[in-house]
Design a protein around this motif. Structure first.
Motif, PDB file in Angstrom:
ATOM      1  N   TYR A  69       0.936  -1.348   0.004  1.00  0.00           N
ATOM      2  CA  TYR A  69       0.130   0.025  -0.071  1.00  0.00           C
ATOM      3  C   TYR A  69       1.025   1.291   0.168  1.00  0.00           C
ATOM      4  N   LEU A  70       1.895   1.333   0.987  1.00  0.00           N
ATOM      5  CA  LEU A  70       2.731   2.483   0.966  1.00  0.00           C
ATOM      6  C   LEU A  70       3.511   2.713  -0.628  1.00  0.00           C
ATOM      7  N   ILE A  71       3.977   1.680  -0.939  1.00  0.00           N
ATOM      8  CA  ILE A  71       4.440   1.706  -2.303  1.00  0.00           C
ATOM      9  C   ILE A  71       3.747   2.278  -3.388  1.00  0.00           C
ATOM     10  N   ALA A  72       2.395   1.867  -3.496  1.00  0.00           N
ATOM     11  CA  ALA A  72       1.477   2.295  -4.447  1.00  0.00           C
ATOM     12  C   ALA A  72       1.281   4.049  -4.190  1.00  0.00           C
ATOM     13  N   VAL A  73       1.197   4.297  -2.972  1.00  0.00           N
ATOM     14  CA  VAL A  73       0.875   5.655  -2.628  1.00  0.00           C
ATOM     15  C   VAL A  73       2.199   6.479  -2.912  1.00  0.00           C
ATOM     16  N   VAL A  74       3.085   6.163  -2.348  1.00  0.00           N
ATOM     17  CA  VAL A  74       4.445   6.875  -2.982  1.00  0.00           C
ATOM     18  C   VAL A  74       4.530   7.196  -4.279  1.00  0.00           C
ATOM     19  N   VAL A  75       4.762   6.064  -4.881  1.00  0.00           N
ATOM     20  CA  VAL A  75       5.059   5.987  -6.364  1.00  0.00           C
ATOM     21  C   VAL A  75       4.033   6.887  -7.051  1.00  0.00           C
ATOM     22  N   GLY A  76       2.817   6.407  -6.788  1.00  0.00           N
ATOM     23  CA  GLY A  76       1.728   7.345  -7.350  1.00  0.00           C
ATOM     24  C   GLY A  76       1.633   8.731  -7.083  1.00  0.00           C
ATOM     25  N   THR A  77       1.959   9.362  -5.959  1.00  0.00           N
ATOM     26  CA  THR A  77       2.085  10.525  -5.746  1.00  0.00           C
ATOM     27  C   THR A  77       3.170  11.267  -6.509  1.00  0.00           C
ATOM     28  N   VAL A  78       4.212  10.643  -6.508  1.00  0.00           N
ATOM     29  CA  VAL A  78       5.414  11.163  -7.269  1.00  0.00           C
ATOM     30  C   VAL A  78       5.113  11.269  -8.906  1.00  0.00           C
ATOM     31  N   ALA A  79       4.425  10.298  -9.262  1.00  0.00           N
ATOM     32  CA  ALA A  79       3.971  10.270 -10.763  1.00  0.00           C
ATOM     33  C   ALA A  79       2.763  11.185 -10.990  1.00  0.00           C
ATOM     34  N   ILE A  80       2.030  11.628 -10.241  1.00  0.00           N
ATOM     35  CA  ILE A  80       1.130  12.614 -10.199  1.00  0.00           C
ATOM     36  C   ILE A  80       1.670  14.186 -10.335  1.00  0.00           C
ATOM     37  N   MET A  81       2.673  14.091  -9.477  1.00  0.00           N
ATOM     38  CA  MET A  81       3.381  15.488  -9.299  1.00  0.00           C
ATOM     39  C   MET A  81       4.094  15.851 -10.741  1.00  0.00           C
ATOM     40  N   LEU A  82       4.690  14.731 -11.231  1.00  0.00           N
ATOM     41  CA  LEU A  82       5.464  14.953 -12.545  1.00  0.00           C
ATOM     42  C   LEU A  82       4.492  14.969 -13.783  1.00  0.00           C
ATOM     43  N   VAL A  83       3.513  14.542 -13.622  1.00  0.00           N
ATOM     44  CA  VAL A  83       2.333  14.564 -14.836  1.00  0.00           C
ATOM     45  C   VAL A  83       2.094  16.041 -14.705  1.00  0.00           C
TER      46      VAL A  83
END
Length: 307
Positions: A69-83
């Motif tokens: 769950y933490l991996i999905a949240v952290v990676v997803g947050t970074v991806a959204i910020m980059l997008v």
């Protein structure tokens, strides 16, 4: 051909490049999440095979679920910020607003945040396992489930207790590695304590020789000695080192056998009683106890006619 030649490639080059970057960011984020989560699963399965215990398996599964769950949240947050950065959205106001909102949520949900942190470290440090008998927040029972939010206990009466993790400050685990079955045996003051201890040791040897209890008892009976001089009995304390969760079973059986052995040997286990001492005068003579009330009651009963 003229239509293709008239296309302004410089105008569409930048949007196309941003779109390609966005697609690449999303693809990399998706691949990263899948790879990292598969790695967590592989480590969890290796730990389960190595531990080979139901308790360890439950702990590894819970920690694995939390890490995924933490991996999905952290990676997803970074991806959204980059997008958002590729779309030309300024991240500074968003980060500032997120900081303010996060601060407000933190103040309003301190207990919830503490639940998750405490639950994570309970699992990480292996303080509690499913099936353990524990005392937490003043409640004792068997652990049925552990989450980052709460611990579910079932007591001896069958009642289920949900204890929030933020209330857990001290954990008393009664079923880790080994336990002690502690027994206090009271005998009459007229009994020889050394003989009583000899009978208690013999009962301990009989229990260790019994196939039904040989695997439950890890060491011979240890007699600490006279624990206290009570109002009506001398209390002798002893204990067995036993397998986890077997202290109650061994204690009950030992007390049952001690009672039978004391009956065979004529050793008295006294009821609580009161000794009335009338006192003596200076010559050592004891005064006569006044039994006037008892005699009067007996005489009154004798005078009543039969029904």
């Amino acid at each position: 051909m003229n239509l293709v030649a008239n296309i302004d490639w410089d105008r569409w080059a930048a949007p196309a490049l941003h779109g390609l970057r966005i697609v690449l960011i999303l693809v990399i984020a998706w691949i990263s999440i899948r790879v990292l989560q598969r790695a967590v699963r592989a480590v969890r399965m290796r730990v389960e095979r190595r531990m080979g215990e139901a308790e360890g398996t439950g702990r590894a599964a819970t920690l694995g679920r939390v890490l995924r769950y933490l991996i999905a949240v952290v990676v997803g947050t970074v991806a959204i910020m980059l997008v958002l950065g590729e779309l030309g959205v300024s991240l500074a106001p968003i980060l500032g607003a997120a900081g303010v909102v996060g601060l407000a949520i933190g103040f309003g949900a301190q207990s919830l945040v503490k639940d998750y942190f405490t639950g994570f470290f309970l699992l990480l440090e292996d303080q509690i396992r499913t099936g353990d008998i524990v005392t937490i927040a003043g409640i004792s029972g068997s652990v049925e489930d552990i989450t980052l939010r709460h611990v579910r206990l079932r007591d001896y009466d069958g009642n289920v207790h949900f204890v929030p993790n933020n209330l857990i400050t001290t954990v008393t685990n009664m079923t880790r590695s080994f336990a002690f079955a502690v027994m206090d045996v009271g005998v009459a003051y007229r009994e020889n304590v050394d003989e009583v201890m000899q009978v208690m040791r013999q009962v301990g040897r009989w229990m260790r020789a019994d196939e039904a209890y040989a695997d439950l008892i890890l060491e011979d009976l240890e007699i600490a000695g006279v624990e206290s001089l009570g109002a009506s009995s001398v209390v002798v304390r002893c204990r067995f080192k036993v397998a986890p969760m077997q202290q109650w079973t061994v204690r009950r059986e030992y007390l049952r056998r001690v009672k039978a052995a004391f009956d065979d040997q004529g050793i008295e286990i006294p009821y609580p009683h009161l000794t009335v001492y009338a006192g003596v005068d200076k010559k050592g003579d004891a005064p006569v106890l006044p039994l006037r009330m008892a005699r009067q009651a007996a005489n009154n009963g004798a005078r009543q006619p039969a029904a």
